[in-house]
Design a protein around this motif. Structure first.
Motif, PDB file in Angstrom:
ATOM      1  N   UNK A   1       0.836  -1.203   0.000  1.00 23.50           N
ATOM      2  CA  UNK A   1       0.000   0.000   0.000  1.00 23.50           C
ATOM      3  C   UNK A   1       0.871   1.253   0.000  1.00 23.50           C
ATOM      4  N   UNK A   2       2.122   1.129   0.472  1.00 14.20           N
ATOM      5  CA  UNK A   2       3.031   2.276   0.485  1.00 14.20           C
ATOM      6  C   UNK A   2       3.694   2.502  -0.873  1.00 14.20           C
ATOM      7  N   UNK A   3       3.444   1.616  -1.837  1.00 17.19           N
ATOM      8  CA  UNK A   3       4.009   1.780  -3.170  1.00 17.19           C
ATOM      9  C   UNK A   3       3.008   2.346  -4.164  1.00 17.19           C
TER      10      UNK A   3
ATOM     11  N   UNK B   1       1.365   4.895  -6.268  1.00 18.54           N
ATOM     12  CA  UNK B   1       1.876   6.229  -6.602  1.00 18.54           C
ATOM     13  C   UNK B   1       0.828   7.235  -7.069  1.00 18.54           C
ATOM     14  N   UNK B   2      -0.353   6.767  -7.470  1.00 20.68           N
ATOM     15  CA  UNK B   2      -1.299   7.663  -8.139  1.00 20.68           C
ATOM     16  C   UNK B   2      -2.669   7.584  -7.488  1.00 20.68           C
ATOM     17  N   UNK B   3      -3.493   8.574  -7.802  1.00 18.67           N
ATOM     18  CA  UNK B   3      -4.858   8.585  -7.285  1.00 18.67           C
ATOM     19  C   UNK B   3      -5.700   7.487  -7.939  1.00 18.67           C
ATOM     20  N   UNK B   4      -5.361   7.138  -9.170  1.00 18.88           N
ATOM     21  CA  UNK B   4      -6.034   6.003  -9.803  1.00 18.88           C
ATOM     22  C   UNK B   4      -5.751   4.729  -9.020  1.00 18.88           C
ATOM     23  N   UNK B   5      -4.507   4.580  -8.573  1.00 16.53           N
ATOM     24  CA  UNK B   5      -4.147   3.424  -7.759  1.00 16.53           C
ATOM     25  C   UNK B   5      -4.898   3.402  -6.437  1.00 16.53           C
ATOM     26  N   UNK B   6      -5.074   4.571  -5.815  1.00 20.34           N
ATOM     27  CA  UNK B   6      -5.825   4.633  -4.559  1.00 20.34           C
ATOM     28  C   UNK B   6      -7.309   4.346  -4.787  1.00 20.34           C
ATOM     29  N   UNK B   7      -7.819   4.754  -5.931  1.00 20.94           N
ATOM     30  CA  UNK B   7      -9.212   4.440  -6.247  1.00 20.94           C
ATOM     31  C   UNK B   7      -9.401   2.940  -6.423  1.00 20.94           C
ATOM     32  N   UNK B   8      -8.455   2.300  -7.113  1.00 20.07           N
ATOM     33  CA  UNK B   8      -8.507   0.840  -7.268  1.00 20.07           C
ATOM     34  C   UNK B   8      -8.375   0.164  -5.909  1.00 20.07           C
ATOM     35  N   UNK B   9      -7.516   0.712  -5.029  1.00 22.10           N
ATOM     36  CA  UNK B   9      -7.366   0.160  -3.681  1.00 22.10           C
ATOM     37  C   UNK B   9      -8.666   0.271  -2.903  1.00 22.10           C
ATOM     38  N   UNK B  10      -9.365   1.394  -3.053  1.00 20.68           N
ATOM     39  CA  UNK B  10     -10.666   1.567  -2.387  1.00 20.68           C
ATOM     40  C   UNK B  10     -11.665   0.525  -2.878  1.00 20.68           C
TER      41      UNK B  10
ATOM     42  N   UNK C   1      -0.845  -4.888 -10.310  1.00 14.94           N
ATOM     43  CA  UNK C   1      -1.337  -3.584 -10.750  1.00 14.94           C
ATOM     44  C   UNK C   1      -0.546  -2.448 -10.099  1.00 14.94           C
ATOM     45  N   UNK C   2      -0.277  -2.575  -8.793  1.00 15.18           N
ATOM     46  CA  UNK C   2       0.487  -1.536  -8.099  1.00 15.18           C
ATOM     47  C   UNK C   2       1.893  -1.412  -8.684  1.00 15.18           C
ATOM     48  N   UNK C   3       2.543  -2.543  -8.932  1.00  9.23           N
ATOM     49  CA  UNK C   3       3.904  -2.522  -9.490  1.00  9.23           C
ATOM     50  C   UNK C   3       3.918  -1.907 -10.881  1.00  9.23           C
ATOM     51  N   UNK C   4       2.931  -2.263 -11.716  1.00  6.02           N
ATOM     52  CA  UNK C   4       2.867  -1.675 -13.053  1.00  6.02           C
ATOM     53  C   UNK C   4       2.609  -0.178 -12.976  1.00  6.02           C
ATOM     54  N   UNK C   5       1.728   0.215 -12.064  1.00  5.46           N
ATOM     55  CA  UNK C   5       1.408   1.632 -11.903  1.00  5.46           C
ATOM     56  C   UNK C   5       2.632   2.431 -11.462  1.00  5.46           C
ATOM     57  N   UNK C   6       3.469   1.851 -10.618  1.00  6.47           N
ATOM     58  CA  UNK C   6       4.603   2.590 -10.070  1.00  6.47           C
ATOM     59  C   UNK C   6       5.826   2.568 -10.994  1.00  6.47           C
TER      60      UNK C   6
ATOM     61  N   UNK D   1       4.569   4.705 -14.272  1.00  6.54           N
ATOM     62  CA  UNK D   1       5.053   5.849 -13.488  1.00  6.54           C
ATOM     63  C   UNK D   1       3.898   6.747 -13.034  1.00  6.54           C
ATOM     64  N   UNK D   2       2.828   6.103 -12.614  1.00  3.66           N
ATOM     65  CA  UNK D   2       1.661   6.841 -12.131  1.00  3.66           C
ATOM     66  C   UNK D   2       0.642   7.012 -13.238  1.00  3.66           C
ATOM     67  N   UNK D   3      -0.543   6.476 -13.042  1.00  7.63           N
ATOM     68  CA  UNK D   3      -1.570   6.518 -14.075  1.00  7.63           C
ATOM     69  C   UNK D   3      -2.294   7.862 -14.135  1.00  7.63           C
ATOM     70  N   UNK D   4      -2.025   8.748 -13.187  1.00  5.40           N
ATOM     71  CA  UNK D   4      -2.710  10.040 -13.190  1.00  5.40           C
ATOM     72  C   UNK D   4      -2.397  10.835 -14.446  1.00  5.40           C
ATOM     73  N   UNK D   5      -1.095  10.870 -14.823  1.00  9.06           N
ATOM     74  CA  UNK D   5      -0.701  11.632 -16.009  1.00  9.06           C
ATOM     75  C   UNK D   5      -1.327  11.047 -17.272  1.00  9.06           C
ATOM     76  N   UNK D   6      -1.362   9.715 -17.362  1.00 12.75           N
ATOM     77  CA  UNK D   6      -1.980   9.082 -18.527  1.00 12.75           C
ATOM     78  C   UNK D   6      -3.471   9.373 -18.585  1.00 12.75           C
ATOM     79  N   UNK D   7      -4.117   9.385 -17.426  1.00 18.52           N
ATOM     80  CA  UNK D   7      -5.552   9.671 -17.388  1.00 18.52           C
ATOM     81  C   UNK D   7      -5.828  11.109 -17.808  1.00 18.52           C
ATOM     82  N   UNK D   8      -4.991  12.045 -17.372  1.00 18.94           N
ATOM     83  CA  UNK D   8      -5.160  13.462 -17.752  1.00 18.94           C
ATOM     84  C   UNK D   8      -4.989  13.618 -19.255  1.00 18.94           C
TER      85      UNK D   8
END
Length: 281
Positions: free
Chosen positions: A35-37, A39-48, A258-263, A267-274
């Motif tokens: 959970x400490x790895x 990196x992005x808000x998309x990752x936190x949404x998936x965690x939720x 998913x977390x490892x791929x995101x990090x 390198x964080x899915x937020x930029x790709x989503x934007x």
């Protein structure tokens, strides 16, 4: 305090309750580490979504999840405020006197608060779906290799299990003492911080007295039943992994992947989503 759900066991017939205690402990440790790895808000949404699905599959009421959040609400706010005020990197948004707030500071504070939030929720799942006896047996089984170097693994596992079990008990005892003191005219909500701290003294003294009394009673009960930590002890229920445990490992492996791929890959899915949203607009 009685709204705290950590350390309580919620008995029900669910697939998560039927998992091997050792598997649940290992999966909880993996969840807490990774959970400490995120990196992005998309990752936190998936965690939720992931932790909410676990609560639903475990047939645990959402009230228990909200209770676990409510218990650390003050800590979340306090930690977020410290990170906002003392994180100096990034674009300055507010610069007044000694207060310096940056965009990266706000981003870092939100992510740290989300990590702590999901960490507590994940730990609550373990205690809500695993009885103290199962937890003791699971910890002892996982730490059994330490017996080779003469470490009393069973005593350690039993102490941890009793500690978790006594958390809700002491909270209930504290609530009863506070209600009794209020019935005698004590006030815990008036005055400044020093007055409120002094008002807690009539609560802490009987609480410690009660805790020591319960510990002595528990020790006497164990002794009266000839309970000991001999290596030849047997168990009524022998833990054996089943197909449910295999499925749980694959689900956790998918979440960690998913977390490892995101990090490390995206390198964080937020930029790709934007960028995706901008391309659509």
């Amino acid at each position: 305090m009685r709204d705290m759900s950590f350390g309580q066991y919620y008995p029900t017939a669910s697939p998560i309750h039927k998992l091997d205690a050792r598997v649940k402990i290992l999966l909880s440790v993996l969840y807490i580490v990774f959970i400490f790895f995120v990196p992005s808000y998309v990752g936190y949404f998936v965690t939720l979504l992931f932790i909410t699905a676990v609560f639903m599959i475990g047939k645990i009421p959402m009230r228990a999840m909200l209770k676990s959040v409510k218990g650390i609400l003050f800590l979340l706010i306090f930690m977020a405020a410290l990170n906002v005020l003392f994180y100096k990197e990034g674009k300055v948004l507010v610069d007044w006197w000694i207060i310096r707030i940056t965009d990266k500071g706000i981003d870092f504070a939100i992510k740290m608060a989300l990590r702590l939030l999901f960490l507590v929720m994940g730990a609550s799942v373990l205690t809500l779906t695993t009885s103290p006896m199962e937890l003791t047996d699971g910890i002892e089984s996982l730490l059994s290799p330490l017996k080779l170097i003469k470490i009393p693994v069973h005593d350690f596992a039993l102490a941890m299990s009793i500690t978790l079990r006594f958390i809700p008990t002491l909270m209930e005892e504290t609530d009863k003492i506070i209600m009794a003191q209020k019935a005698r005219g004590s006030s815990f909500d008036t005055g400044g911080p020093i007055a409120k701290i002094k008002a807690l003294i009539p609560v802490l003294i009987p609480l410690f007295t009660s805790a020591f009394r319960k510990s002595y009673e528990l020790a006497d009960a164990l002794d009266a039943r000839c309970y000991n930590a001999t290596k030849n002890r047997t168990r009524m229920k022998v833990m054996k992994p089943t197909w449910r445990d295999v499925i749980a490992f694959f689900v956790m492996a998918a979440f960690i992947t998913f977390i490892c791929l995101d990090k490390w890959y995206f390198h964080g899915l937020d930029a790709l989503l934007v960028e995706f949203v901008r391309s659509i607009i």
